[in-house]
Design a protein around this motif. Structure first.
Motif, short mmCIF file in Angstrom:
data_model
loop_
_atom_site.label_atom_id
_atom_site.label_comp_id
_atom_site.label_asym_id
_atom_site.label_seq_id
_atom_site.Cartn_x
_atom_site.Cartn_y
_atom_site.Cartn_z
N HIS A 10 0.85 -1.20 0.00
CA HIS A 10 0.00 0.00 0.00
C HIS A 10 0.88 1.25 0.00
CE1 HIS A 10 -4.17 1.31 0.41
NE2 HIS A 10 -3.67 2.38 1.01
N ARG A 11 0.55 2.18 -0.86
CA ARG A 11 1.36 3.38 -0.99
C ARG A 11 0.81 4.49 -0.09
NH1 ARG A 11 4.77 3.29 -5.41
NH2 ARG A 11 4.71 5.56 -5.52
N PRO A 12 1.69 5.37 0.41
CA PRO A 12 1.23 6.46 1.28
C PRO A 12 0.23 7.39 0.61
CG PRO A 12 3.64 6.29 1.29
CD PRO A 12 3.13 5.35 0.25
N GLU A 13 0.27 7.44 -0.73
CA GLU A 13 -0.65 8.31 -1.46
C GLU A 13 -2.09 7.78 -1.44
OE1 GLU A 13 3.42 8.46 -3.46
OE2 GLU A 13 2.09 6.90 -2.70
N GLY A 14 -2.30 6.60 -0.88
CA GLY A 14 -3.65 6.07 -0.75
C GLY A 14 -4.08 5.15 -1.88
N PHE A 15 -3.14 4.43 -2.47
CA PHE A 15 -3.51 3.47 -3.51
C PHE A 15 -2.50 2.33 -3.53
CE2 PHE A 15 -0.67 6.40 -5.72
CZ PHE A 15 0.12 5.56 -6.48
N TYR A 16 -2.83 1.28 -4.25
CA TYR A 16 -1.88 0.20 -4.51
C TYR A 16 -2.11 -0.30 -5.93
CZ TYR A 16 -5.55 -3.35 -3.87
OH TYR A 16 -6.68 -4.11 -4.00
N TYR A 17 -1.12 -1.04 -6.45
CA TYR A 17 -1.21 -1.59 -7.80
C TYR A 17 -1.55 -3.08 -7.71
CZ TYR A 17 1.58 2.52 -9.21
OH TYR A 17 2.05 3.78 -9.42
N GLY A 18 -2.30 -3.54 -8.69
CA GLY A 18 -2.48 -4.96 -8.94
C GLY A 18 -1.84 -5.25 -10.30
N MET A 19 -0.89 -6.17 -10.36
CA MET A 19 -0.16 -6.39 -11.60
C MET A 19 -0.12 -7.87 -11.95
SD MET A 19 3.76 -5.32 -12.59
CE MET A 19 4.50 -6.42 -11.38
N ASN A 20 -0.34 -8.16 -13.24
CA ASN A 20 -0.11 -9.49 -13.80
C ASN A 20 1.21 -9.47 -14.54
OD1 ASN A 20 -2.62 -10.62 -13.02
ND2 ASN A 20 -3.61 -9.70 -14.80
N VAL A 21 2.02 -10.50 -14.36
CA VAL A 21 3.24 -10.70 -15.15
C VAL A 21 2.99 -11.96 -15.97
CG1 VAL A 21 5.74 -10.95 -15.13
CG2 VAL A 21 4.61 -9.70 -13.27
N LEU A 22 2.97 -11.80 -17.31
CA LEU A 22 2.56 -12.86 -18.20
C LEU A 22 3.66 -13.16 -19.22
CD1 LEU A 22 -0.97 -11.36 -18.79
CD2 LEU A 22 -0.47 -13.39 -17.42
N SER A 23 4.11 -14.39 -19.25
CA SER A 23 5.17 -14.82 -20.14
C SER A 23 4.55 -15.69 -21.22
CB SER A 23 6.20 -15.60 -19.32
OG SER A 23 7.33 -15.92 -20.07
N GLY A 24 4.60 -15.20 -22.48
CA GLY A 24 3.87 -15.90 -23.52
C GLY A 24 4.66 -16.15 -24.78
N ASN A 25 4.16 -17.10 -25.58
CA ASN A 25 4.85 -17.45 -26.81
C ASN A 25 4.18 -16.89 -28.07
OD1 ASN A 25 2.65 -19.17 -26.75
ND2 ASN A 25 3.82 -21.05 -27.00
N ILE A 26 3.42 -15.79 -27.94
CA ILE A 26 3.06 -15.04 -29.13
C ILE A 26 4.28 -14.22 -29.52
CG2 ILE A 26 0.61 -14.95 -28.52
CD1 ILE A 26 1.05 -11.93 -27.91
#
Length: 196
Positions: free
Chosen positions: A96-112
Motif C-alpha cells: 500500500h502506498r502512502p498516497e492512498g492506492f496500490y497496484y495490482g499487476m499481472n506478469v505474463l510470459s507468452g509465446n506469441i
C-alpha cells in the motif's frame, strides 16, 4: 562387461549419476552423464510455437518482487492455457502506498511473437527500450486506471498489465496510470533467459 555395456545399463536406469568405465590396465573411473538444467514448462500448447521458458511464478525471486514494491505473499496464478498459444503468469499486489492506492499487476510470459503483440496493440502503443530489449508501453485512455507493457524475448513476450486501486472515490490522475511500470520491467528483465 564392456565399457559400452556398463554405460548402457546406467543410462537405461536413469538413476545413476554416471557410469563406470574400465581402462586397459583394469582401473575403474566414473564418467558423469550430462544433466539438463532446462525445466519443462508447466503448460505446453498444441502449436509449433516456442516453449515458454521463463515462468514468472517460478523465476521471479521474492527479493526482486519486494525491491519493485510488490508483496510476494499476494501471488496468485494467472495462467492462460490456450490451444494455439500459452501465457504462464502470476498476479501480485503492491504494498500500500502512502498516497492512498496500490497496484495490482499481472506478469505474463507468452509465446506469441513480438510482431503479433505490435500488431494487436498498434493503436495504443509506444516503442520503448527495456535494458536493450524492444518493448511497448501500451496506454489506452479509455481504460481507466490501467497500463500495459510488453518486452520482447527469445520465445515471445513478457507482458505486464497493471491496475491502480485507490482508497479515494474516482480514478487516479491519468499521469499516474503508467508511472513506474518501465522501472518495474527493467528490474525484472535481467531474469529473462538470454537465448536471443
Amino acid at each position: 562387461m564392456t565399457r559400452n555395456a556398463l554405460c548402457g545399463v546406467a543410462v537405461a536406469s536413469l538413476l545413476l549419476a554416471g557410469c563406470s568405465t574400465q581402462t586397459a590396465n583394469g582401473e575403474s573411473t566414473l564418467t558423469e552423464l550430462p544433466t539438463s538444467t532446462v525445466r519443462m514448462p508447466r503448460h505446453v500448447d498444441q502449436s509449433d510455437r516456442p516453449q515458454v521458458i521463463f515462468d514468472p511464478c517460478l523465476d521471479i525471486p521474492d527479493s526482486t518482487l519486494t525491491a519493485a514494491g510488490y508483496d510476494p505473499t499476494s501471488e496468485k496464478n494467472a495462467d492462460f492455457k490456450g490451444g494455439s498459444y500459452t501465457f504462464l503468469g502470476c498476479s501480485y499486489d503492491s504494498f500500500h502506498r502512502p498516497e492512498g492506492f496500490y497496484y495490482g499487476m499481472n506478469v505474463l510470459s507468452g509465446n506469441i511473437s513480438f510482431a503479433e503483440e505490435q500488431e494487436k496493440k498498434k493503436d495504443h502503443s509506444t516503442p520503448i527500450d527495456i535494458n536493450g530489449r524492444r518493448g511497448l508501453l501500451i496506454f489506452d485512455s479509455t481504460v481507466t486506471d490501467y497500463c500495459e507493457l510488453s518486452v520482447e524475448t527469445s520465445y515471445g513476450v513478457l507482458g505486464f498489465t497493471r491496475s491502480i486501486f485507490s482508497d479515494h472515490a474516482g480514478p487516479a490522475p491519468v499521469s499516474e496510470w503508467c508511472t513506474g511500470l518501465e522501472d518495474t520491467a527493467r528490474t525484472y528483465e535481467p531474469l529473462i533467459p538470454k537465448g536471443d
